[in-house]
Design a protein around this motif. Sequence first.
Motif, mmCIF file in Angstrom:
data_model
loop_
_atom_site.group_PDB
_atom_site.id
_atom_site.type_symbol
_atom_site.label_atom_id
_atom_site.label_comp_id
_atom_site.label_asym_id
_atom_site.label_seq_id
_atom_site.Cartn_x
_atom_site.Cartn_y
_atom_site.Cartn_z
ATOM 1 N N TYR A 53 0.853 -1.186 0.000
ATOM 2 C CA TYR A 53 0.000 0.000 0.000
ATOM 3 C C TYR A 53 0.886 1.233 0.000
ATOM 4 C CZ TYR A 53 -3.951 2.985 1.079
ATOM 5 O OH TYR A 53 -4.919 3.936 1.025
ATOM 6 N N ASN A 91 0.180 8.046 -2.129
ATOM 7 C CA ASN A 91 -0.812 8.162 -3.202
ATOM 8 C C ASN A 91 -2.094 7.393 -2.924
ATOM 9 O OD1 ASN A 91 0.933 9.742 -4.843
ATOM 10 N ND2 ASN A 91 2.099 7.878 -5.258
ATOM 11 N N LYS A 92 -2.159 6.773 -1.731
ATOM 12 C CA LYS A 92 -3.337 6.030 -1.297
ATOM 13 C C LYS A 92 -3.803 5.012 -2.337
ATOM 14 C CE LYS A 92 -5.235 9.069 2.172
ATOM 15 N NZ LYS A 92 -4.216 10.133 2.174
ATOM 16 N N GLN A 93 -2.884 4.139 -2.763
ATOM 17 C CA GLN A 93 -3.305 3.065 -3.670
ATOM 18 C C GLN A 93 -2.422 1.839 -3.485
ATOM 19 O OE1 GLN A 93 -2.814 4.419 -7.665
ATOM 20 N NE2 GLN A 93 -0.688 4.979 -7.400
ATOM 21 N N TRP A 94 -2.982 0.682 -3.928
ATOM 22 C CA TRP A 94 -2.241 -0.576 -3.827
ATOM 23 C C TRP A 94 -1.354 -0.754 -5.043
ATOM 24 C CZ3 TRP A 94 -2.112 -3.784 0.291
ATOM 25 C CH2 TRP A 94 -3.098 -3.590 1.269
#
Length: 244
Positions: free
Chosen positions: A149, A153-156
């Motif tokens: 995670y 950028n708050k994404q996987w």
Amino acid sequence: MKNLQLEDVILLLHPIFAVAVVFPLLGIVLYFAAQTRQRRLLPKEAGKKIPPTVGTEHLRLGRWLSNAVVGVALLGNAAPIFTKLSKEPTVDSFRVWFLILIIAATIASLVILNRARTQLWRGVFATLTGMGLIILGSQPEVYRRGEIYDFTNKQWFTQEWYLSHYYYGIAAALLMIFSLAIFPDIYKDRSQRWRKTHVVLNIIATLFFLGQGLTGPRDLLEIPLSWQTQHIYKCDYENNVCPP
Ligand code: HEM
Ligand code: HEM
């Protein structure tokens, strides 16, 4: 040696055990496996040239191998977990005790699995041993090369899970636990179904071991010495460049 700190030495115990104990044992087990099969299937005269003890030798060393692989997988998970936790400014002591308990329970389950006689108990303690490994491997300190995670950028991000030392290692260890659980059935079963299952699954396990022989040295090359980490991790791993 003078460039190694205690933490580096602890991380090295796992590859040392794999190279010095697990892989040599694997070689002997594979040799006796081939002899066992040949002795059973070759025409009588040719088969007789192979001593009748090869099956029991394969089993005796195979049991050592299974236990050693579970041990090396425990070490591979526990070493990064505890070296990383020891550097945290605040550590949740409940979690530390929980992890120590899981390790102790996994070792205890493995010991009982080695002694269990009935199919039921072998199934129960094989499951518990496997669960222990998976719980340890799921800790955030263990690098799995699966998904991570990105908090900025708050994404996987999906990584190269198909070249993961973690997934191949756990798969190989689970197959070894399965071998320990079912081997008495190989002798009991007249239809040879368990024998065939054993051979197919353990050829797959052998491929996973080969995978460990490739991905382990790669990881060893990629992981910096502890006193170099804060410098090395400034590098950009997407574009393979480092600040000057
Ligand atoms: C590392 C991978 C392994 C491979 C590739 C492998 C492969 C084989 C092969 C080819 C046979 C002979 C099958 C036949 O007669 O047609 C065999 C038999 C057997 N294996 Fe394995 N094996 C492995 C690990 C293990 C382990 C870890 C155990 C026990 C914990 C085990 C227990 C047995 C037993 C009990 C037999 C029957 C032996 C006999 O006929 O006396 N094997 N295995
Ligand atoms: C039977 C063989 C092996 C098994 C079952 C095994 C299993 C594991 C497992 C489950 C982990 C934890 C997950 C991870 O960090 O990737 C691990 C970590 C690791 N293993 Fe292995 N491994 C084996 C052989 C090897 C070999 C031959 C080497 C190197 C020569 C090696 C080097 C490493 C390294 C460098 C780590 C990372 C430790 C860290 O994150 O700090 N392994 N192994």
